[in-house]
Write a protein that holds these residues in place. Sequence first.
Motif, PDB file in Angstrom:
ATOM      1  N   LYS A  90       9.365  -1.237  46.517  1.00 32.30           N
ATOM      2  CA  LYS A  90       8.880  -0.529  47.693  1.00 32.30           C
ATOM      3  C   LYS A  90       7.732   0.362  47.270  1.00 32.30           C
ATOM      4  O   LYS A  90       7.890   1.233  46.411  1.00 32.30           O
ATOM      5  N   LEU A  91       6.567   0.143  47.857  1.00 34.89           N
ATOM      6  CA  LEU A  91       5.384   0.938  47.571  1.00 34.89           C
ATOM      7  C   LEU A  91       5.118   1.877  48.737  1.00 34.89           C
ATOM      8  O   LEU A  91       4.986   1.433  49.884  1.00 34.89           O
ATOM      9  N   PHE A  92       5.081   3.165  48.445  1.00 35.19           N
ATOM     10  CA  PHE A  92       4.828   4.150  49.484  1.00 35.19           C
ATOM     11  C   PHE A  92       3.332   4.188  49.772  1.00 35.19           C
ATOM     12  O   PHE A  92       2.518   4.273  48.857  1.00 35.19           O
ATOM     13  N   ARG A  93       2.979   4.127  51.016  1.00 36.20           N
ATOM     14  CA  ARG A  93       1.568   4.116  51.396  1.00 36.20           C
ATOM     15  C   ARG A  93       1.038   5.528  51.624  1.00 36.20           C
ATOM     16  O   ARG A  93      -0.021   5.883  51.140  1.00 36.20           O
ATOM     17  N   ARG A  94       1.734   6.313  52.380  1.00 39.46           N
ATOM     18  CA  ARG A  94       1.352   7.701  52.621  1.00 39.46           C
ATOM     19  C   ARG A  94       2.171   8.556  51.667  1.00 39.46           C
ATOM     20  O   ARG A  94       3.392   8.617  51.771  1.00 39.46           O
ATOM     21  N   VAL A  95       1.524   9.170  50.694  1.00 31.58           N
ATOM     22  CA  VAL A  95       2.243   9.827  49.611  1.00 31.58           C
ATOM     23  C   VAL A  95       1.953  11.329  49.608  1.00 31.58           C
ATOM     24  O   VAL A  95       0.877  11.778  50.001  1.00 31.58           O
ATOM     25  N   VAL A  96       2.962  12.090  49.168  1.00 30.61           N
ATOM     26  CA  VAL A  96       2.842  13.543  49.074  1.00 30.61           C
ATOM     27  C   VAL A  96       3.386  13.988  47.722  1.00 30.61           C
ATOM     28  O   VAL A  96       4.260  13.319  47.145  1.00 30.61           O
ATOM     29  N   PRO A  97       2.907  15.110  47.205  1.00 30.37           N
ATOM     30  CA  PRO A  97       3.417  15.596  45.916  1.00 30.37           C
ATOM     31  C   PRO A  97       4.878  16.020  46.029  1.00 30.37           C
ATOM     32  O   PRO A  97       5.321  16.504  47.067  1.00 30.37           O
ATOM     33  N   GLY A  98       5.611  15.831  44.953  1.00 29.07           N
ATOM     34  CA  GLY A  98       6.996  16.286  44.903  1.00 29.07           C
ATOM     35  C   GLY A  98       7.973  15.152  44.695  1.00 29.07           C
ATOM     36  O   GLY A  98       7.601  13.981  44.581  1.00 29.07           O
ATOM     37  N   VAL A  99       9.248  15.513  44.646  1.00 29.93           N
ATOM     38  CA  VAL A  99      10.330  14.553  44.397  1.00 29.93           C
ATOM     39  C   VAL A  99      10.624  13.793  45.682  1.00 29.93           C
ATOM     40  O   VAL A  99      11.039  14.383  46.679  1.00 29.93           O
ATOM     41  N   ASN A 100      10.410  12.499  45.672  1.00 30.96           N
ATOM     42  CA  ASN A 100      10.670  11.679  46.844  1.00 30.96           C
ATOM     43  C   ASN A 100      12.166  11.371  46.933  1.00 30.96           C
ATOM     44  O   ASN A 100      12.747  10.850  45.983  1.00 30.96           O
ATOM     45  N   PRO A 101      12.803  11.661  48.065  1.00 35.59           N
ATOM     46  CA  PRO A 101      14.241  11.382  48.178  1.00 35.59           C
ATOM     47  C   PRO A 101      14.598   9.923  47.984  1.00 35.59           C
ATOM     48  O   PRO A 101      15.738   9.608  47.628  1.00 35.59           O
TER      49      PRO A 101
END
Length: 483
Positions: free
Chosen positions: A183-194
């Motif tokens: 699974k590739l995240f398209r919209r990404v943000v800094p931090g620990v992804n749940p």
Amino acid sequence: MSEAATRPSAHTGALLASLDPLLRGWLPRQRWFAGKGRPVTDFQLVSATELLPTRAEPGLLHLLVRVRQPLLAGPDTTLDHELPADCYQLLVGVRAELPPRLAPALIGHVADGPLAGRTVYEALGDPRLAALLLERLRIPGRLGALRFARAEHAEIPPGLAPRTLGAEQSNSSLVYGDTYILKLFRRVVPGVNPDLELPLALARQGCARVPAPAAWLTAEGADEPLVLGVLQPYVRGATDGWELALRALAKGEDFAAEARALGRATAEVHAALAAALPTVSLGRAQVELLAQGMTDRLEAAARAVPALRPYEPALRTAYQALADLGTGGATAWTAQRVHGDLHLGQCLRAPSGDWQLIDFEGEPARPLGERRLPQPAARDVAGMLRSFDYAARSCRPWAPDWAEACRAAYCTGYAEVSGRDPRTEPVLLRAHETDKAVYEAVYEARHRPDWLPVPLAALDQLAADAAAPSRDPDTACRPDDFR
């Protein structure tokens, strides 16, 4: 560019400038692009990494790009008010000419800059480039700004053939040899992804209801890393709950047994999460904050989706009732880490009949910090109850009895494992279901306007229920109370 160029420079700046006119036309057409309906005003390059040299045939370029867009509040809005920039992950293939089989992946032909005269395209549709991603994940290490990591005991064989999943949502997925799914995240943000954090925690608990991560991809950020992708075992032959539900509806078949099994699976995951990660008791202040957050989201949603405005006053009463319970001290609720965006499409039934839960990212439109907060388990329950309603309303005519039977069965299954029936806390459950339907209305207005009538119908019913006379407490948990 070097083989692992990463930081923005004059060279990479020229690269982005040359791609700018192509991306402005291509990005808004992608299912996972969150800014539909608003023009792109600017691009900013966060990082550029050559996974294969762009002078090769084919080349593979990994980009993290910030996209700026104006905030549109009405027909007279000017472009001087902008939303915070969203960061997107792009995987760009580079060729001299695009073979006919890859024509649907075309981004465009580059006129100038480092890639002048070359053709760029969405790389995930190219089996050769998609295979390279798995090879990178098999061998942990660093490439430019990118970090490839693998679970200690994971065995990832080489040469697994890739294929893309047809149903793209807010992210993109590749299946390798029916063995793993990336699974590739398209919209990404800094931090620990749940979506990485929680499956890892559940794996430590030995919870078999969630596939354990085998490898993952991150990137350096200014303050915190960005989680870009997660590789997990692929449940071969599995069918997602949404598809199964629609099949049952099309055939006029009962789905209550599956709903009950889903309730049991959800309760098992909640128990494992509560054992793996901290929980908190919700006192008066916490309940009031919970209700206020729901009210704030309703107000913001009504500004963004005018069709919500007629329902706003009545819907507020669900949140006020929740706050009143907190004020009265009549709660014994616990908050814990939850799935955060649970619905039928996030559940897989294996050929054995066992259910698994996937996609722990939470609601992507909400801030990452909020998605990682402990929440009442009722939030996930409400998400599933809404999902049964979605499925029922996809039929013509819609099937309210089918939905009510599924909702009741799901709560029964949940109670069989947890020892607590969600319907015995109707104020908490109704507030979360209202909050979920409000979120759905905003999501559909942005991404799938044709589906907006579905959450609006639920909000119409919830608003009507709020205006109805209060029922006797002994009948407060009837299934028809939770339409």
